[in-house]
Design a protein around this motif. Structure first.
Motif, PDB file in Angstrom:
ATOM      1  N   LEU A  51      13.857  -1.577  -7.017  1.00 46.51           N
ATOM      2  CA  LEU A  51      13.442  -2.235  -6.282  1.00 46.51           C
ATOM      3  C   LEU A  51      13.456  -4.067  -6.001  1.00 46.51           C
ATOM      4  O   LEU A  51      14.080  -4.523  -6.734  1.00 46.51           O
ATOM      5  N   SER A  52      13.277  -4.752  -5.262  1.00 45.87           N
ATOM      6  CA  SER A  52      14.232  -5.500  -5.178  1.00 45.87           C
ATOM      7  C   SER A  52      15.482  -5.478  -5.060  1.00 45.87           C
ATOM      8  O   SER A  52      15.699  -6.347  -3.655  1.00 45.87           O
ATOM      9  N   HIS A  53      16.440  -5.072  -5.199  1.00 48.10           N
ATOM     10  CA  HIS A  53      17.494  -5.138  -5.518  1.00 48.10           C
ATOM     11  C   HIS A  53      18.528  -4.282  -4.589  1.00 48.10           C
ATOM     12  O   HIS A  53      19.013  -3.804  -3.498  1.00 48.10           O
ATOM     13  N   LYS A  98       0.431  -1.193   0.003  1.00 46.22           N
ATOM     14  CA  LYS A  98       0.058   0.492   0.036  1.00 46.22           C
ATOM     15  C   LYS A  98       0.562   0.752  -0.085  1.00 46.22           C
ATOM     16  O   LYS A  98       0.800   2.281  -0.757  1.00 46.22           O
ATOM     17  N   MET A  99       1.873   1.065   1.444  1.00 51.61           N
ATOM     18  CA  MET A  99       2.527   2.359   1.054  1.00 51.61           C
ATOM     19  C   MET A  99       3.381   2.727  -0.555  1.00 51.61           C
ATOM     20  O   MET A  99       3.523   3.551  -1.215  1.00 51.61           O
ATOM     21  N   LEU A 100       3.441   1.699  -1.557  1.00 51.14           N
ATOM     22  CA  LEU A 100       4.519   1.886  -2.307  1.00 51.14           C
ATOM     23  C   LEU A 100       3.562   2.511  -3.404  1.00 51.14           C
ATOM     24  O   LEU A 100       3.843   2.736  -4.611  1.00 51.14           O
ATOM     25  N   ARG A 101       2.164   1.699  -2.913  1.00 52.22           N
ATOM     26  CA  ARG A 101       1.842   2.149  -4.552  1.00 52.22           C
ATOM     27  C   ARG A 101       1.363   4.059  -4.732  1.00 52.22           C
ATOM     28  O   ARG A 101       1.023   4.078  -5.500  1.00 52.22           O
ATOM     29  N   THR A 109       5.162  17.890  -3.589  1.00 50.94           N
ATOM     30  CA  THR A 109       5.005  18.458  -4.665  1.00 50.94           C
ATOM     31  C   THR A 109       4.936  16.812  -5.509  1.00 50.94           C
ATOM     32  O   THR A 109       5.309  16.047  -4.832  1.00 50.94           O
ATOM     33  N   ASP A 110       4.505  16.959  -6.616  1.00 58.07           N
ATOM     34  CA  ASP A 110       4.068  15.690  -7.432  1.00 58.07           C
ATOM     35  C   ASP A 110       6.424  14.881  -7.489  1.00 58.07           C
ATOM     36  O   ASP A 110       6.572  14.429  -7.884  1.00 58.07           O
ATOM     37  N   ALA A 111       7.000  16.087  -7.016  1.00 58.92           N
ATOM     38  CA  ALA A 111       8.185  15.728  -7.388  1.00 58.92           C
ATOM     39  C   ALA A 111       9.345  15.497  -6.070  1.00 58.92           C
ATOM     40  O   ALA A 111       9.953  14.600  -6.143  1.00 58.92           O
ATOM     41  N   GLN A 132       4.952   5.473  -5.202  1.00 61.70           N
ATOM     42  CA  GLN A 132       5.769   5.880  -6.873  1.00 61.70           C
ATOM     43  C   GLN A 132       4.653   6.847  -7.749  1.00 61.70           C
ATOM     44  O   GLN A 132       5.444   6.263  -8.988  1.00 61.70           O
ATOM     45  N   GLN A 133       3.951   7.535  -7.333  1.00 64.46           N
ATOM     46  CA  GLN A 133       3.408   8.602  -7.663  1.00 64.46           C
ATOM     47  C   GLN A 133       4.601   9.970  -7.960  1.00 64.46           C
ATOM     48  O   GLN A 133       5.075  10.832  -8.146  1.00 64.46           O
TER      49      GLN A 133
END
Length: 505
Positions: free
Chosen positions: A89-91, A73-76, A224-226, A79-80
């Motif tokens: 991610l993962s590595h 949920k947090m990554l959802r 902001t989106d940044a 990632q915006q």
């Protein structure tokens, strides 16, 4: 210990614009830090931004989640943001859920699990979110000494593995005192939101940072989106280059006005145009920018009242093309009107535009609109804010023209409603006067710091081609009050309106 024996602490970039400056150059490597504040303050976003800025395949970043938001949920949401790089991610960026360990076991088991993962990954950055949850879970049967011992051992293990660590927690200001967690920390970053009437202002404070000098006090930031962007209170107030003695003069775009000013505006000055509504302040500012563009000098228009398209349309009506230089990157039009601005944020916008375009001329139109665009708390010290802003901008070497609207008084010659005349190197006062039952416009150069100028009160008109300067008004006294009186019968015959040859007297 000699100077050569001192350990050099490397500073990591945060990836957050403005934050490295606040921290004194970046994050101390291998430090043990806490990001604290109330819910919704931006703690998780700040931690993710630092995480992605420093994770590499050789030294990955570990993000431990505890009972709060599930990692998915947090990554959802994270990632915006533009800083989020899914390829890491993962590595390079790994998320580990400690919820089961926290629920079923004690602090020793939690510490062992964290240490096991850290030893296996050899990370550069470690985040525990929310560490407050770990403390609450263990709080029932854990004394202060045991809790402090746990935090110290955690810090020791992570520092020993050369990891820069962040514990995220939701705390109130009253909980900072005598808290063992805050005692052990090398750095403490406090994030808060302040409601000011209908505005919300986010602020950041570095309450503690071992080993280096950070900028004290509260700094505004925005999400902001940044991602997170911080605005240091001291931005632009250092590193000023001295003004050269023989500075060139910048033309205003009105030849007769240049003559009144002694050849134009000295480069690097801050000039204030003060006058009532409809007196031509914005026309003057527009001509100043247009003249610079004509001479190949990029410019910045910072506007708060009119929309950019309206401003460009009015300039076009005066025969000035702003669309072409804007498309060519020679003109930047900044429309700042969110009603919760901070002065530091405005400075950042303008100075970024100056650096991006190589601008030589900056217009702020108007100071009254700027004040209204600020969050209420910043309006209370608007005078001090302007001092910082004008100082920061002139340090870049640009020439600034600011406009300010005055409510016309027919008993005195006011210069500004903010008592900021001392901030300006030069002041031009526009006003109305009543002569023969007509309102006519006059201007006078009130001040030019370190430079001679005309003392004449000159009549002018705002025409379809811009400002048109006339001759000196003769035969009257009390012109500055707006209600002049003739010196003697027939003296008005010596007065003169605007004409093409204002210098002929």
């Amino acid at each position: 210990m000699s100077a050569g024996d001192k350990v050099t602490i490397r500073k990591l970039p945060t990836g957050v614009p403005g934050l490295d400056e606040i921290l004194g150059g970046g994050l101390p490597e291998y430090s043990f830090n806490i990001i604290a504040g109330a819910p919704g303050g931006g703690k998780t976003t700040l931690a993710h931004q630092i995480l992605f800025a420093n994770a590499t395949p050789e030294r990955p970043a570990l993000y431990f989640t505890v009972l709060g938001e599930p990692a998915l949920k947090m990554l959802r949401y994270q990632q915006q943001f533009q800083f989020f790089d899914p390829a890491k991610l993962s590595h390079e960026v790994r998320f580990i859920n400690l919820s089961r360990v926290v629920l079923d076991m004690d602090l020793e088991a939690v510490l062992a699990e964290i240490v096991r993962e850290v030893e296996a990954a050899n990370p550069a950055v470690v985040v525990v979110d929310s560490f407050r949850t770990v403390v609450r879970k263990a709080g029932g049967g854990t004394g202060e000494a045991e809790l402090q011992g746990f935090v110290q051992r955690l810090a020791l293990h992570l520092t020993g593995w050369q990891a820069t660590t962040f514990l995220i927690g939701e705390y109130t200001e009253g909980e900072i005192r005598n808290n063992p967690v805050f005692t052990v920390a090398d750095g403490l970053f406090w994030l808060s939101q302040q409601v000011e009437r209908n505005s919300i202002v986010r602020k950041l404070q570095v309450m503690k940072l071992r080993g280096q000098a950070s900028v004290p006090g509260l700094h505004t930031f925005r999400i902001t989106d940044a991602g997170v962007q911080a605005f240091p209170r001291t931005f632009g107030l250092t590193g000023r280059a001295p003004k050269p003695r023989d500075r060139r003069r910048l033309s205003t775009g009105v030849a007769d006005l240049d003559a009144i000013l002694g050849g134009g505006i000295p480069e690097g000055d801050s000039l204030l145009i003060a006058g009532p509504a409809g007196s031509g302040k914005s026309v003057f500012a527009t001509q100043f920018i247009a003249e610079g563009l004509r001479r190949g000098e990029p410019g910045i228009l910072t506007i708060f009242e009119e929309r950019p398209e309206e401003y460009a349309a009015r300039a076009a009506a005066l025969g000035m093309d702003f669309a072409t230089p804007e498309n060519d990157g020679k003109l930047s039009v900044l429309y700042l009107r969110p009603l919760d601005l901070s002065v530091d944020e405005t400075m950042r916008e303008v100075i970024d535009a100056v650096q991006r375009t190589g601008a030589k001329r900056v217009v702020i139109d108007s100071l009254a609109g700027f004040e209204l665009a600020l969050a209420p708390g910043f309006r209370d010290d608007f005078r001090e804010s302007l001092y910082r802003m004008i100082g920061a901008l002139t340090r870049t070497g640009v020439t600034i023209v600011s406009t300010v609207e005055l409510v016309e008084s027919f008993t005195e010659l006011a210069l500004s409603p903010y008592a900021i005349s001392f901030l300006s190197d030069d002041i031009i006062r526009l006003r109305y006067v009543e002569i023969d039952g007509q309102l006519r416009k006059v201007l006078v150069v009130v001040k030019m710091r370190g430079s001679d100028h005309s003392k004449d009160i000159r009549e002018y008109e705002v025409t379809s081609g811009g400002l048109r300067i006339g001759g000196r008004l003769r035969g009257y006294h009390g012109l500055v009050t707006g209600i002049p009186e003739p010196l003697a019968p027939g003296a008005r015959d010596g007065s003169r309106g605007p004409g093409p040859a204002a210098g002929e007297e």
